[in-house]
Design a protein around this motif. Structure first.
Motif, PDB file in Angstrom:
ATOM      1  N   ALA A 147      42.317  24.332  30.474  1.00  0.00           N
ATOM      2  CA  ALA A 147      42.844  25.449  29.684  1.00  0.00           C
ATOM      3  C   ALA A 147      43.379  26.545  30.592  1.00  0.00           C
ATOM      4  O   ALA A 147      44.434  27.140  30.326  1.00  0.00           O
ATOM      5  CB  ALA A 147      41.752  25.996  28.764  1.00  0.00           C
ATOM      6  N   ALA A 148      42.662  26.817  31.683  1.00  0.00           N
ATOM      7  CA  ALA A 148      43.112  27.846  32.621  1.00  0.00           C
ATOM      8  C   ALA A 148      44.430  27.440  33.275  1.00  0.00           C
ATOM      9  O   ALA A 148      45.359  28.256  33.401  1.00  0.00           O
ATOM     10  CB  ALA A 148      42.041  28.080  33.687  1.00  0.00           C
ATOM     11  N   LEU A 149      44.522  26.177  33.686  1.00  0.00           N
ATOM     12  CA  LEU A 149      45.755  25.704  34.323  1.00  0.00           C
ATOM     13  C   LEU A 149      46.915  25.700  33.327  1.00  0.00           C
ATOM     14  O   LEU A 149      48.035  26.110  33.659  1.00  0.00           O
ATOM     15  CB  LEU A 149      45.531  24.296  34.883  1.00  0.00           C
ATOM     16  N   ALA A 150      46.668  25.245  32.111  1.00  0.00           N
ATOM     17  CA  ALA A 150      47.724  25.213  31.095  1.00  0.00           C
ATOM     18  C   ALA A 150      48.266  26.619  30.841  1.00  0.00           C
ATOM     19  O   ALA A 150      49.486  26.814  30.687  1.00  0.00           O
ATOM     20  CB  ALA A 150      47.192  24.614  29.801  1.00  0.00           C
ATOM     21  N   ALA A 151      47.383  27.598  30.781  1.00  0.00           N
ATOM     22  CA  ALA A 151      47.824  28.972  30.536  1.00  0.00           C
ATOM     23  C   ALA A 151      48.690  29.478  31.690  1.00  0.00           C
ATOM     24  O   ALA A 151      49.709  30.149  31.476  1.00  0.00           O
ATOM     25  CB  ALA A 151      46.617  29.881  30.342  1.00  0.00           C
ATOM     26  N   ASN A 168      44.707  17.006  35.871  1.00  0.00           N
ATOM     27  CA  ASN A 168      43.960  17.985  36.665  1.00  0.00           C
ATOM     28  C   ASN A 168      42.529  17.475  36.820  1.00  0.00           C
ATOM     29  O   ASN A 168      41.800  17.362  35.832  1.00  0.00           O
ATOM     30  CB  ASN A 168      43.982  19.337  35.937  1.00  0.00           C
ATOM     31  N   PRO A 169      42.087  17.136  38.022  1.00  0.00           N
ATOM     32  CA  PRO A 169      40.753  16.533  38.160  1.00  0.00           C
ATOM     33  C   PRO A 169      39.628  17.479  37.779  1.00  0.00           C
ATOM     34  O   PRO A 169      39.747  18.705  37.902  1.00  0.00           O
ATOM     35  CB  PRO A 169      40.684  16.162  39.643  1.00  0.00           C
ATOM     36  N   VAL A 170      38.521  16.904  37.302  1.00  0.00           N
ATOM     37  CA  VAL A 170      37.329  17.677  36.986  1.00  0.00           C
ATOM     38  C   VAL A 170      36.919  18.468  38.232  1.00  0.00           C
ATOM     39  O   VAL A 170      37.043  17.983  39.357  1.00  0.00           O
ATOM     40  CB  VAL A 170      36.177  16.741  36.539  1.00  0.00           C
ATOM     41  N   PRO A 171      36.459  19.716  38.077  1.00  0.00           N
ATOM     42  CA  PRO A 171      36.002  20.475  39.244  1.00  0.00           C
ATOM     43  C   PRO A 171      34.947  19.706  40.038  1.00  0.00           C
ATOM     44  O   PRO A 171      34.100  19.005  39.452  1.00  0.00           O
ATOM     45  CB  PRO A 171      35.414  21.747  38.615  1.00  0.00           C
ATOM     46  N   GLU A 172      34.987  19.824  41.348  1.00  0.00           N
ATOM     47  CA  GLU A 172      34.084  19.051  42.207  1.00  0.00           C
ATOM     48  C   GLU A 172      32.627  19.274  41.841  1.00  0.00           C
ATOM     49  O   GLU A 172      31.816  18.336  41.886  1.00  0.00           O
ATOM     50  CB  GLU A 172      34.316  19.429  43.671  1.00  0.00           C
ATOM     51  N   ALA A 180      44.058  34.209  31.460  1.00  0.00           N
ATOM     52  CA  ALA A 180      45.145  33.754  32.317  1.00  0.00           C
ATOM     53  C   ALA A 180      46.509  34.260  31.844  1.00  0.00           C
ATOM     54  O   ALA A 180      47.534  33.903  32.428  1.00  0.00           O
ATOM     55  CB  ALA A 180      45.149  32.228  32.390  1.00  0.00           C
ATOM     56  N   GLY A 181      46.524  35.054  30.774  1.00  0.00           N
ATOM     57  CA  GLY A 181      47.763  35.692  30.353  1.00  0.00           C
ATOM     58  C   GLY A 181      48.505  35.025  29.213  1.00  0.00           C
ATOM     59  O   GLY A 181      49.654  35.385  28.940  1.00  0.00           O
ATOM     60  N   ALA A 182      47.862  34.081  28.514  1.00  0.00           N
ATOM     61  CA  ALA A 182      48.519  33.396  27.400  1.00  0.00           C
ATOM     62  C   ALA A 182      47.708  33.590  26.117  1.00  0.00           C
ATOM     63  O   ALA A 182      46.591  34.115  26.134  1.00  0.00           O
ATOM     64  CB  ALA A 182      48.695  31.912  27.703  1.00  0.00           C
ATOM     65  N   ALA A 229      46.391  22.083  26.158  1.00  0.00           N
ATOM     66  CA  ALA A 229      45.283  21.756  27.060  1.00  0.00           C
ATOM     67  C   ALA A 229      44.211  20.984  26.308  1.00  0.00           C
ATOM     68  O   ALA A 229      43.825  21.361  25.195  1.00  0.00           O
ATOM     69  CB  ALA A 229      44.681  23.025  27.652  1.00  0.00           C
ATOM     70  N   THR A 230      43.728  19.918  26.923  1.00  0.00           N
ATOM     71  CA  THR A 230      42.667  19.111  26.329  1.00  0.00           C
ATOM     72  C   THR A 230      41.749  18.607  27.432  1.00  0.00           C
ATOM     73  O   THR A 230      41.913  18.959  28.604  1.00  0.00           O
ATOM     74  CB  THR A 230      43.260  17.947  25.511  1.00  0.00           C
ATOM     75  N   GLY A 231      40.771  17.775  27.054  1.00  0.00           N
ATOM     76  CA  GLY A 231      39.873  17.196  28.055  1.00  0.00           C
ATOM     77  C   GLY A 231      40.477  15.948  28.656  1.00  0.00           C
ATOM     78  O   GLY A 231      40.880  15.908  29.817  1.00  0.00           O
ATOM     79  N   GLY A 232      40.546  14.896  27.850  1.00  0.00           N
ATOM     80  CA  GLY A 232      41.156  13.648  28.297  1.00  0.00           C
ATOM     81  C   GLY A 232      41.927  13.031  27.152  1.00  0.00           C
ATOM     82  O   GLY A 232      41.554  13.178  25.986  1.00  0.00           O
ATOM     83  N   ILE A 233      43.009  12.340  27.481  1.00  0.00           N
ATOM     84  CA  ILE A 233      43.791  11.684  26.438  1.00  0.00           C
ATOM     85  C   ILE A 233      43.188  10.321  26.122  1.00  0.00           C
ATOM     86  O   ILE A 233      42.383   9.775  26.880  1.00  0.00           O
ATOM     87  CB  ILE A 233      45.264  11.519  26.853  1.00  0.00           C
TER      88      ILE A 233
END
Length: 313
Positions: free
Chosen positions: A301-305, A239-243, A60-62, A131-135
């Protein structure tokens, strides 16, 4: 505009050459925690996920910066041997929250970093996106109890460390309404990515509204930049889990009820509660929860990047 937050007072962090070069050049960097690898996933799978997360950030460029404490050194960005050490079956790493960093660094010990400690070390290194899974959050009371004083340190750190944390909400084994109230008290903006309802880790919706909706990385970056100009707190991007990876809700609710009963019978308290509940989910769901966990953290991780790239423009 840069992707970094203003570093705190001097902290002994050691960035990898790749991370150091990226920070010096103002290129986007995304922090990744190590507890999900050492404590959240089984050996073998954890290394594959760790590699997948780093590859996802790069695609993703990061630049990825997986963080851990090894032999008293706060490492921001791991080499391949260091990542393998964190993921080894016999690693026996401590689980380090923010309060544990000082003793670990001074004592020369090793540990994996949680959301709280990863945020602290990322900020110290000058990284502003994580980026993480859940807080973590406010724990649900055990059966027969009406309340709990068990509140994750993640929430306090979010209220005082200016890092954007991209996650799929807090773990659905927690008291989500109470956790959102604590975040509000800490003046932490809570953003829903493309959704109007707050996600619940394994589930796409908790049924609770998100205070603010954002629909693209550019909008997220604008919110983060404006907030940082006014406040020292972090920002939470849910960011919700992918459907395709979402758990069946009936299965989820049954496993949660069983897990809470198991915790109550064993008298488990404090930091030991979450690992017990997650292990029950993993084993009783025949791996369904592990698949969901992997897919959601990769998506985060993709969204954070993508957001880090926008912040670095």
């Amino acid at each position: 505009m840069t992707s970094t937050s203003r570093p705190a007072a001097s902290v002994p962090v050691t960035p990898s050459d790749e991370v150091a070069d990226a920070l010096e050049a103002g290129r986007p960097v995304v922090a990744l925690e190590s507890t999900i690898l050492s404590h959240g996933l089984p050996p073998g799978r954890n290394l594959r996920v760790g590699e997948r997360l780093e590859d996802t950030v790069r695609a993703a460029g990061a630049v990825p910066a997986t963080i851990a404490v090894l032999d008293g050194r706060a490492l921001v960005g791991l080499t391949r041997p260091q990542l393998e050490r964190v993921c080894a079956a016999d690693a026996d790493l401590d689980k380090l929250s923010a309060r544990d960093l000082g003793p670990a660094l001074a004592g020369g010990t090793s540990g994996a970093t949680t959301v709280a400690s990863t945020s602290v070390l990322a900020h110290a290194a000058g990284i502003g996106v994580f980026a993480t899974g859940g807080i973590g959050g406010v724990h649900l009371p055990a059966p027969g109890e009406t309340a709990t004083w068990d509140v994750s340190a993640d929430l306090g750190v979010l209220g005082r460390v200016p890092v954007l944390v991209v996650c799929s909400g807090m773990k659905s084994i927690l008291d989500i309404p109470a956790t959102l109230e604590v975040l509000e008290t800490g003046s932490v903006p809570v953003l829903g990515y493309g959704v109007d309802e707050f996600p619940a880790f394994y589930l796409r919706s908790s049924g609770l509204p998100v205070p603010h909706r954002v629909d693209d990385p550019e909008q997220v970056a604008a919110v983060v930049a404006a907030h940082r100009a006014l406040s020292p707190s972090g920002v939470l991007l849910a960011n919700p889990v992918p459907e395709t990876a979402e758990m069946d809700r009936d299965l989820h609710d049954r496993l949660l009820a069983e897990g809470l009963e198991k915790v109550a019978r064993a008298g488990t308290t404090g930091a030991d509660v979450t690992p017990v509940l997650l292990e029950h989910f993993h084993t009783a769901s025949n791996g369904v929860s592990l698949d969901a966990n992997e897919e959601l953290v990769v998506a985060n991780a993709a969204l954070a990047a993508r957001v880090a790239v926008e912040l670095a423009r």
